[in-house]
Design an enzyme around this catalytic site. Sequence first.
Site, short mmCIF file in Angstrom:
data_model
loop_
_atom_site.label_atom_id
_atom_site.label_comp_id
_atom_site.label_asym_id
_atom_site.label_seq_id
_atom_site.Cartn_x
_atom_site.Cartn_y
_atom_site.Cartn_z
N SER A 1 0.87 -1.18 0.00
CA SER A 1 0.00 0.00 0.00
C SER A 1 0.90 1.22 0.00
O SER A 1 2.12 1.11 0.10
CB SER A 1 -0.94 0.00 1.22
OG SER A 1 -0.20 -0.09 2.42
N VAL B 1 -6.00 -5.21 18.88
CA VAL B 1 -6.25 -4.54 17.60
C VAL B 1 -6.74 -5.56 16.58
O VAL B 1 -6.16 -6.65 16.47
CB VAL B 1 -4.96 -3.86 17.06
CG1 VAL B 1 -5.26 -3.10 15.77
CG2 VAL B 1 -4.36 -2.93 18.10
N ILE C 1 -8.39 -5.43 9.50
CA ILE C 1 -9.26 -5.94 8.44
C ILE C 1 -8.50 -5.86 7.13
O ILE C 1 -8.39 -4.81 6.50
CB ILE C 1 -10.57 -5.12 8.38
CG1 ILE C 1 -11.26 -5.12 9.74
CG2 ILE C 1 -11.50 -5.69 7.31
CD1 ILE C 1 -12.48 -4.22 9.82
N CYS D 1 -4.97 -7.93 6.37
CA CYS D 1 -3.65 -7.79 6.99
C CYS D 1 -2.49 -7.97 6.02
O CYS D 1 -1.33 -7.81 6.42
CB CYS D 1 -3.51 -8.78 8.14
SG CYS D 1 -3.51 -10.51 7.62
N TRP E 1 0.60 -9.23 4.11
CA TRP E 1 1.66 -10.15 4.52
C TRP E 1 2.13 -9.88 5.94
O TRP E 1 3.21 -10.30 6.33
CB TRP E 1 2.82 -10.06 3.55
CG TRP E 1 2.54 -10.65 2.20
CD1 TRP E 1 2.68 -11.97 1.82
CD2 TRP E 1 2.07 -9.97 1.04
NE1 TRP E 1 2.33 -12.13 0.51
CE2 TRP E 1 1.94 -10.92 -0.01
CE3 TRP E 1 1.74 -8.63 0.76
CZ2 TRP E 1 1.51 -10.59 -1.29
CZ3 TRP E 1 1.30 -8.31 -0.50
CH2 TRP E 1 1.19 -9.28 -1.52
N ILE F 1 -7.76 -12.75 2.70
CA ILE F 1 -8.45 -13.69 1.82
C ILE F 1 -7.45 -14.40 0.91
O ILE F 1 -7.83 -15.05 -0.05
CB ILE F 1 -9.51 -12.97 0.97
CG1 ILE F 1 -8.89 -11.78 0.22
CG2 ILE F 1 -10.69 -12.54 1.83
CD1 ILE F 1 -9.81 -11.13 -0.78
N SER F 2 -6.14 -14.28 1.23
CA SER F 2 -5.09 -14.89 0.42
C SER F 2 -4.33 -15.93 1.21
O SER F 2 -3.76 -15.63 2.27
CB SER F 2 -4.12 -13.81 -0.08
OG SER F 2 -2.92 -14.38 -0.56
N GLN G 1 -0.67 -14.89 1.43
CA GLN G 1 -0.42 -13.85 2.42
C GLN G 1 -0.42 -14.43 3.84
O GLN G 1 0.45 -14.09 4.65
CB GLN G 1 -1.48 -12.75 2.30
CG GLN G 1 -1.28 -11.85 1.09
CD GLN G 1 -2.24 -10.68 1.07
OE1 GLN G 1 -3.31 -10.73 1.68
NE2 GLN G 1 -1.87 -9.63 0.37
N CYS H 1 -1.34 3.15 -12.95
CA CYS H 1 -1.77 3.57 -11.61
C CYS H 1 -0.93 4.75 -11.14
O CYS H 1 -1.46 5.70 -10.55
CB CYS H 1 -1.68 2.41 -10.63
SG CYS H 1 -2.93 1.13 -10.91
#
Length: 365
Positions: free
Chosen positions: A119, A152, A155, A157, A159, A179-180, A183, A335
Amino acid sequence: MASQLAKAGITLNGPHPWDPQIHNPQFYNRAFAEGTLGVGEAFIDGWWDCEQLDEMISKVLAAELQRHITGRWVFVKHWLMARLFNLQSVKRAFQVGEQHYDAGNDLYRAMLDDTMAYSCGYWKDATTLHQAQLAKLDLICRKAQLQQGESVVEIGCGWGSFAELAARHYGVSVTGITISKEQKALADERCAGLPVEIALMDYRSLQGQFDKAVSIGMFEHVGQKNYDVYMSTAHRLLKDEGIFVLHTIGSDVSQLGTDPWIHKYIFPNGAIPSLTQISAACEPYFVIEDVHNFGPDYDRTLMAWFENFDAAWPQLQDNYDSRFYRMWTYYLKICAGAFRSRSLQLYQLVLRKRLSPLSRYHSPR
């Protein structure tokens, strides 16, 4: 097409590094018929090239030329799909994990820095990608006002970059979800011995009570039809007066659907929210205490990722073909151009839990 591009200072087969070089004359028909999807697929197929693709896209978006090349019927199809169907339902939730995040940890290890943060970095006082990512993670910890011993929930996470840093340096326990499968495997490895639990699940299945909540680069996968359940879930998970730090890409305009090429090749079922859409989703559940936009930092982050990816390609090409190289190059550079043009933003919001959710039909007194 040539006249429209000229308004942005772009010349087909021109002399500048941002001028596209067309190798196949069928490109023009494909671009007119299929819009941005056809343009992107033609690049993967080698029908055209551009030395500074990122700068070309920045100029196109700044001049709002995408309105002429989106491809009306392709865009309408994606708009209707977003409006009529829940593309981010529980049944479809793992699709982006399988297609994008499970592409291969070797790819992401080569492209990202040692934190494995996927990110936007925070470049205010940074000179390297690693410094920018550490600064971003620490900024989120400080905005969340983490205190030793707190719990904590994260939502999305990734890697495990945030979970590892927060647990190691702020003394908190972290429950992260992804969802990986790829990861989760790496996050478990990196966070071994720390008070961190990584679960493979959809956010709608989360249970428990936590002092703080964090979500970094995941809200882009939620979709407009699920904004309310996402926010209500975060509200339910937080203790009273809990703080929620939301880090997300944002669009400069409110819209449904996403770019058809990005949907097909990179982030299936994604949806980039506007600040208006985020605010409306937050209103019943959270008080917005701070909004921070550092979108230009994502341009620099994406270009750093491309440089790493390009440098590592000789070692990666045994596992990925030349079409993948062109696809990934196109993804990272378009991007970067979108953030450079300020069409895309990067928002960090600090949200505080309302003690009781407001009715969506409340009216001011």
